[in-house]
Design a protein around this motif. Structure first.
Motif, PDB file in Angstrom:
ATOM      1  N   GLY A   1       2.667  40.673  -1.062  1.00  0.00           N
ATOM      2  CA  GLY A   1       4.069  39.790  -1.282  1.00  0.00           C
ATOM      3  C   GLY A   1       4.962  40.339  -0.160  1.00  0.00           C
ATOM      4  O   GLY A   1       5.066  41.040   0.731  1.00  0.00           O
TER       5      GLY A   1
ATOM      6  N   HIS B   1       2.573  32.791  -5.640  1.00  0.00           N
ATOM      7  CA  HIS B   1       1.707  34.021  -5.289  1.00  0.00           C
ATOM      8  C   HIS B   1       0.706  33.334  -5.615  1.00  0.00           C
ATOM      9  O   HIS B   1       0.002  33.273  -6.368  1.00  0.00           O
TER      10      HIS B   1
ATOM     11  N   ASN C   1       2.087  34.272  -0.323  1.00  0.00           N
ATOM     12  CA  ASN C   1       3.290  34.186  -0.731  1.00  0.00           C
ATOM     13  C   ASN C   1       4.768  33.574  -0.961  1.00  0.00           C
ATOM     14  O   ASN C   1       4.468  33.590   0.817  1.00  0.00           O
TER      15      ASN C   1
END
Length: 771
Positions: A187, A367, A393
């Motif tokens: 992420g 996410h 993400n």
């Protein structure tokens, strides 16, 4: 007559002690499950204690433990896929030492086989600590970083009261690799205010590895690894699940989570699980005032399928994490004079108010994670694993903007990640284990148009290839391990700033290595040593960020000339486990060439968006020296004392100065009373008192920081809980009060300590229904 009265009085006084002596329920059964052919430990074996209907699984070294047992006769049932089920009789207190139980093979020879779900055991000579499900129950509703603080040497970096990320021995962000259900979490973790997008309710255990584990997990594991592991899916088991309800006074936060799992009898070997969590909280409160705009909303869910057949075992997993959280608005200040006044005042100029409304600045993050894993046991005892992972993400950060533009995100990023991992694991006849692995990654990160602001980082593509080999030798009283890995990474970045194209192409490659040993001179204690050579390429924000980072309320300036970090970490651990005494002491030295850090310049920049402190990325050589200690002693009558402490020194070896944002020394003392009430109606009743002290950080550069480090503070925390049994069902009740005395304090590792204090008293009630 007087003597008779004295005798009766003495007898009455002694009855409670005699009763406690007769019902000394502080005994334990400890053992190790071994392969009868190779004498190697069997991880994740299922051990069922018939009396009390308790069950556990062996750890990565084959050990299991049942505690809080009364004197008497007990029966253990041990099952492991590929081995004959064995029954073992134990009599307490006579059989109080550690028991070695050898399992015979049944059919195909399988080694270290996962019972269900093929959940990989932690096999490492580095120091590893596992927070098991029984401990996670007492911290449900907390964020992941807060839960991890139960491990000595693990702290958290905060951005205000709503955002926290874990710190292992002074390392965080891209130096700590997080593995979510076997998939490396990808992420925007480079940001200090980008918390892990993981729902702790999915985990049945969380393992922290403190060594430099780049060989096993890749370049980002230079500071350690965090493994978030769900429970293996059940095979041929009836429908079961649990419901958790959590309410907290501070922020008036409510959390509800539910899990349901089972198997499909019409399709043998097929199991499933569904899980979901919702959470909402309002403005948090310090000891004296509210922190405006610190609410949070979460909606998370996950689903899993597992199919076990003779030819292979297949796992499919999907999770969705969604959070909307406010960022303390007192950190976004309009003018230079106001900022200087806010820092000087050290707290907001008003007391704020409670509301569930989330305004700006705020973050909206989703996410998604998908996983497909195929596991095959070969006839020669080897194991093959092939795993594909996909993650998306999406991060939006909203800031205070003129007109109606606050509804438009000032930062809007979408990251897509693909990973492919192949592992071959083989145990040879002479107890030598060989693990071979290959992995490939592809990451594409783009800014979404329409923000009407220059993105903090450019768009980029990143590709990586890696391969490793690990050899592990296991003997009765020692273990040896050596590993080597090669990684290649390519980064292409491109963006526009002031209508000028910037960015570039970067190639990084390097070798990682590890050498470790475990020596067990006696059955109840061991010495563990691990030396890790690791590296980490600079991330895109460290190379190219230039401007306002909205979430952290700071100006960050990158440096495209940064070189890869090279780390050397040596960690040594002594562990003793007696009947009533447990001690673990770790000492480590971590030297990093080209250490990259965000340095406060002491400068403040003023623009149309406000006034913000300036930080720039610098590079130096750094030395981290530290010690972590954890110990416990079990007294008679159900009392147990716990001690946990950590000490860390981190210096810039080039300038002979202290590094910024290094955790302070800390010490925790805890006393727990386990009530000797264990029957078919009630169990696991306890009362706990904890006193934690965090000392003032005196080792930092006072000339460049914006305010002095906060003073030493101590917090009193208390908790109590019990479990009500109803046949195969149970209800767990738990209540805790953190910062019971409502102390007003500031944490050095909180980047908003310049403007506000940390949160005050928080009373949490937890209810868990298991069926």
């Amino acid at each position: 007559m007087l003597y008779i009265k004295r005798f009766i009085l003495l007898a009455i006084l002694l009855v409670p002690f005699y009763s406690q002596a007769q019902n000394n329920c502080n005994l334990s059964i400890k053992g190790r499950i071994l392969d009868a052919d190779t004498n190697l430990p069997l991880s994740n074996s299922s051990v069922h204690l018939q009396q009390g209907d308790r069950e556990t699984q062996t750890d990565g070294h084959g050990f299991f433990n049942f505690d809080k047992l009364c004197p008497g006769n007990y029966t253990l049932h041990i099952t492991t896929l590929g081995f004959k089920t064995q029954e073992y009789k134990v009599k307490l207190p006579q059989n109080s030492s550690t028991i070695d139980i050898l399992l015979e093979h049944e059919g195909i020879v399988l080694h270290d086989v996962e019972v269900v779900g093929h959940q990989a055991a932690v096999r490492s000579t580095a120091t590893a600590t596992t927070i098991k499900n029984s401990d996670l129950v007492e911290s449900k509703g907390s964020v992941l970083a807060e839960i991890l603080q139960n491990v000595a040497g693990v702290t958290m970096m905060q951005t205000g009261a709503t955002i926290a990320k874990p710190v292992i021995n002074g390392m965080h962000s891209n130096r700590v690799l997080m593995v979510n259900n076997g998939i490396k979490q990808e992420g925007q973790q480079w940001g200090s205010e980008h918390a892990p997008e993981i729902d702790p309710f999915v985990a049945s255990q969380i393992t922290v590895i403190k060594g430099a584990e780049s060989v096993r997990y890749g370049a980002e594991a230079i500071g350690g690894v965090i493994l978030v592991e769900p429970a293996p899916l059940p095979i041929n088991k009836d429908l079961n699940g649990n419901i958790d309800l959590v309410g907290s006074s501070n922020g008036r936060t409510g959390t509800a989570s539910a899990m349901l799992e089972g198997s499909i009898k019409s399709i043998p070997g097929l199991s499933w699980r569904a899980q979901g969590t919702v959470k909402q909280g309002g403005n948090l409160q310090t000891a004296d005032y509210y922190l405006d705009n610190t609410g949070v909303k979460e909606k998370n869910y996950s689903a899993a399928l597992s199919y076990s057949a003779r030819i292979a075992h297949i796992d499919v997993y999907y999770s969705h994490f969604n959070t909307d959280l406010g960022i303390f608005e007192g950190a976004h200040i309009g003018s230079l004079q106001d900022l200087e006044a806010a820092i000087k005042n050290g707290r907001p100029f008003d007391d704020g108010e409670f509301t569930y409304k989330i305004g700006v600045p705020r973050q909206a993050v989703t996410h998604d994670l998908g996983k497909l894993k195929i596991h095959k046991d070969l006839n020669n005892g080897a194991q093959l694993d092939l795993q594909y992972g996909f993650q998306r993400n999406a991060r939006q950060e909203f800031d205070i903007r003129r007109g109606d533009r606050s509804a438009i995100p000032a930062l809007d990023l979408i990251l897509d990640s693909h990973s492919l991992d192949f592992t071959y694991d083989k145990i040879n006849a002479k107890s030598l284990r060989t693990v071979l692995g290959l992995n490939a990654t592809a990451i594409v990160n783009n800014s979404v148009p329409g923000t009407e602001a220059t993105p903090l980082i450019p768009n980029y593509d990143s590709y990586g290839l890696g391969g490793f080999v690990i050899e592990r030798l296991v003997r009765d009283n020692y273990e040896l391990e050596a590993g080597i890995r090669y990684d290649y990474k390519n980064l292409d970045a491109a963006g526009y700033r002031n209508q000028v194209l910037y960015g570039g192409s970067h190639q990084y490659h390097n070798v990682s290595g590890s050498l470790g040993a475990v020596w067990k001179p006696k059955q109840n204690w061991d010495l563990r040593s691990n030396i890790g050579l690791s590296w980490r390429p600079p991330t895109v924000n460290e190379l190219y960020s230039s401007g306002l980072h909205h979430g952290s309320a700071s100006i960050e300036i990158g440096n495209d000339q940064l070189e890869s970090e090279q780390g050397y970490k040596w960690i040594n651990t002594f562990h003793l486990q007696e009947e009533n005494l447990s001690i673990e002491i770790s000492a480590y030295a971590h030297y990093l060439n080209n250490y990259i850090y965000l340095n406060p310049t002491g400068e403040i920049q003023e623009s149309l968006r406000g006034a913000f402190p300036v930080f720039d990325y610098e590079q130096t050589n750094a030395l981290f020296l530290g010690t972590d200690v954890s110990a416990s002693y079990r007294f008679p009558y159900g009392f147990e004392y716990f001690l946990k402490g950590s000490l860390l020194r981190a210096d810039d070896t080039k300038s002979d100065q202290n590094l910024p944002m290094i955790p302070s020394d800390r010490l925790e003392n805890r006393i727990r009373y386990s009530m000797p009430i264990n029957n078919d109606k009630i169990s696991d009743s306890f009362l706990q008192v904890e006193y934690a002290t965090v000392f003032k950080q005196t080792r930092y550069n006072q000339e460049t920081d914006f305010a002095p480090a906060p003073p030493t503070y101590s917090l009193l925390n208390v908790s109590a809980g019990t479990k009500l049994l109803m046949g195969s069902q149970s209800i767990g009740l738990n209540v805790s009060a953190n910062n019971l005395l409502n102390v007003s304090y500031k944490e050095y590792m909180n980047r908003f300590r310049y403007y506000a204090h940390d949160i005050g008293r928080n009373i949490t009630l937890r209810l868990s229904y298991n069926f």
